[in-house]
Design a protein around this motif. Sequence first.
Motif, PDB file in Angstrom:
ATOM      1  N   MET A  87      23.628  38.938  18.108  1.00  9.36           N
ATOM      2  CA  MET A  87      22.615  38.664  16.955  1.00  9.36           C
ATOM      3  C   MET A  87      23.109  38.289  15.637  1.00  9.36           C
ATOM      4  O   MET A  87      22.722  37.374  14.850  1.00  9.36           O
ATOM      5  N   VAL A  88      23.859  39.161  15.296  1.00  9.87           N
ATOM      6  CA  VAL A  88      24.517  38.830  13.801  1.00  9.87           C
ATOM      7  C   VAL A  88      25.228  37.545  13.645  1.00  9.87           C
ATOM      8  O   VAL A  88      25.022  36.897  12.787  1.00  9.87           O
ATOM      9  N   THR A  89      25.727  37.216  14.792  1.00 10.60           N
ATOM     10  CA  THR A  89      26.764  35.810  14.800  1.00 10.60           C
ATOM     11  C   THR A  89      25.599  34.717  14.641  1.00 10.60           C
ATOM     12  O   THR A  89      25.854  33.891  13.791  1.00 10.60           O
ATOM     13  N   ALA A  90      24.608  34.759  15.337  1.00  6.61           N
ATOM     14  CA  ALA A  90      23.458  33.686  15.273  1.00  6.61           C
ATOM     15  C   ALA A  90      22.895  33.509  14.127  1.00  6.61           C
ATOM     16  O   ALA A  90      22.685  32.617  13.565  1.00  6.61           O
ATOM     17  N   CYS A  91      22.483  34.837  13.472  1.00  4.15           N
ATOM     18  CA  CYS A  91      21.905  34.841  12.378  1.00  4.15           C
ATOM     19  C   CYS A  91      22.565  34.276  11.125  1.00  4.15           C
ATOM     20  O   CYS A  91      22.130  33.428  10.246  1.00  4.15           O
ATOM     21  N   LEU A  92      23.681  34.722  11.277  1.00  2.00           N
ATOM     22  CA  LEU A  92      24.682  34.310   9.936  1.00  2.00           C
ATOM     23  C   LEU A  92      25.075  32.918  10.226  1.00  2.00           C
ATOM     24  O   LEU A  92      25.329  31.883   9.035  1.00  2.00           O
ATOM     25  N   ALA A  93      25.183  32.314  11.343  1.00  2.00           N
ATOM     26  CA  ALA A  93      25.547  30.686  11.540  1.00  2.00           C
ATOM     27  C   ALA A  93      24.116  29.913  10.804  1.00  2.00           C
ATOM     28  O   ALA A  93      24.658  29.001  10.196  1.00  2.00           O
ATOM     29  N   ILE A  94      23.312  30.487  11.299  1.00  2.00           N
ATOM     30  CA  ILE A  94      22.073  29.841  10.471  1.00  2.00           C
ATOM     31  C   ILE A  94      22.074  29.651   9.281  1.00  2.00           C
ATOM     32  O   ILE A  94      21.837  29.024   8.375  1.00  2.00           O
ATOM     33  N   THR A  95      22.241  31.173   8.507  1.00  2.00           N
ATOM     34  CA  THR A  95      22.302  31.460   7.212  1.00  2.00           C
ATOM     35  C   THR A  95      23.163  30.335   6.517  1.00  2.00           C
ATOM     36  O   THR A  95      22.791  29.752   5.281  1.00  2.00           O
ATOM     37  N   ARG A  96      24.346  30.231   6.938  1.00  2.00           N
ATOM     38  CA  ARG A  96      25.368  29.348   6.216  1.00  2.00           C
ATOM     39  C   ARG A  96      24.942  27.833   6.175  1.00  2.00           C
ATOM     40  O   ARG A  96      25.279  27.230   5.311  1.00  2.00           O
ATOM     41  N   GLU A  97      24.201  27.463   7.223  1.00  2.00           N
ATOM     42  CA  GLU A  97      23.864  26.226   7.042  1.00  2.00           C
ATOM     43  C   GLU A  97      22.933  25.841   6.154  1.00  2.00           C
ATOM     44  O   GLU A  97      22.744  24.874   5.390  1.00  2.00           O
ATOM     45  N   ILE A  98      21.744  26.895   6.131  1.00  2.00           N
ATOM     46  CA  ILE A  98      20.593  26.536   5.071  1.00  2.00           C
ATOM     47  C   ILE A  98      21.258  26.908   3.647  1.00  2.00           C
ATOM     48  O   ILE A  98      20.731  26.090   2.629  1.00  2.00           O
ATOM     49  N   GLU A  99      22.327  27.714   3.514  1.00  3.94           N
ATOM     50  CA  GLU A  99      22.886  27.616   2.168  1.00  3.94           C
ATOM     51  C   GLU A  99      23.450  26.467   1.956  1.00  3.94           C
ATOM     52  O   GLU A  99      23.414  26.053   0.747  1.00  3.94           O
ATOM     53  N   LYS A 100      24.159  25.906   2.875  1.00  2.40           N
ATOM     54  CA  LYS A 100      24.834  24.457   2.516  1.00  2.40           C
ATOM     55  C   LYS A 100      23.905  23.677   2.095  1.00  2.40           C
ATOM     56  O   LYS A 100      24.475  22.559   1.080  1.00  2.40           O
ATOM     57  N   ARG A 101      22.807  23.692   2.457  1.00  2.00           N
ATOM     58  CA  ARG A 101      21.569  22.726   2.014  1.00  2.00           C
ATOM     59  C   ARG A 101      21.003  23.079   0.642  1.00  2.00           C
ATOM     60  O   ARG A 101      20.423  22.477   0.085  1.00  2.00           O
ATOM     61  N   GLY A 102      21.328  24.332   0.034  1.00  2.00           N
ATOM     62  CA  GLY A 102      21.177  24.629  -1.448  1.00  2.00           C
ATOM     63  C   GLY A 102      20.261  25.651  -1.426  1.00  2.00           C
ATOM     64  O   GLY A 102      19.465  26.114  -2.353  1.00  2.00           O
ATOM     65  N   LEU A 103      19.539  26.233  -0.030  1.00  2.00           N
ATOM     66  CA  LEU A 103      18.523  27.287  -0.230  1.00  2.00           C
ATOM     67  C   LEU A 103      19.338  28.668  -0.225  1.00  2.00           C
ATOM     68  O   LEU A 103      19.945  28.934   0.760  1.00  2.00           O
TER      69      LEU A 103
END
Length: 324
Positions: free
Chosen positions: A65-81
């Motif tokens: 769960m932590v891996t999946a959630c952080l994977a999503i987080t790093r992508e949306i941060e890359k987008r600037g959010l």
Amino acid sequence: MSRIAFLYPGQGAQEVGMAEDFYEKSIEAKAVFDSASDILDFDVREICFQENELLDKTEYTQAAMVTACLAITREIEKRGLYPEMTAGLSLGEYCALAAAGSISDMDAVRTVRARGIFMEHAAPEGTGAMAAVLGMDGEAVERIVHDLEGVFIANYNCPGQIVITGEKEAVNQSAAVLKEAGARRVLPLKVSGPFHSPMMEPAGKKLEEFLEKIPVKEPVIPYVTNVTAKVVESGESIKDLLVKQVSSSVRWEQGIRTMIAQGIDTFVEIGPGKTLSGFMKKTDKNVKMYRISTWEEADAVCGELLKQQKVGTPERHGSSSENM
């Protein structure tokens, strides 16, 4: 301009295929999954993406769960959010800490792998249970549970939904008492242990020892802890709070109200499921609530919120290749 908080779900929200589209399309997300698989004693990609029985087993669920959630987080941060505050439900608190810059992604994954094992084996199988109490407020449940030996409150999820935990027989017997007192329903939960009860204290002690070797820094972004439902800005108390969290009540509803009082008006649930969005509807309908569990949702939510938020990358402690 919206004031945004990232929210992370806890154990029980996991599903096969979670974040697989991010793994396939995002360099940042793929790096999180690949790094996690390198440091763990199992391939987290297989656990998350392929049908298997291990995904619902606590000692594997938590790291997945932590891996999946952080994977999503790093992508949306890359987008600037980016968020102005973070919080996570039980297990999700580790994602919140990583998103807040307090702990590296891989240290979060390492820790919850150990946490999951400790919790899985803290109480003999079959000795504990949990149940959701619907249609009764927290204070009413507290009064009843106070007089019942072996039963405790695990979660204050939202108005009208409280989770109890403890010794299996005591939890089962409490259902009749709660219904008689006015609860609409008492539903047994499919869990492997009496989480967030004193029966988890042995797991907390082992977690305390494990955390001694994990660097935990002052958050770059404030986060709200489950234990007190208060904003934490100092790194000094975080380890102690994480230890206490294993065996104490998760004050989720109170934490959400704290965030709203701090001016947060927009929440983004990151990860599989829609549990936290459901809780929010019953807690405060005046705030905005978004979910990101798929690539399409990331496109839609980031596209909308970035119009309202100044794009910028905050300085992050521990932002290194290990975070990827």
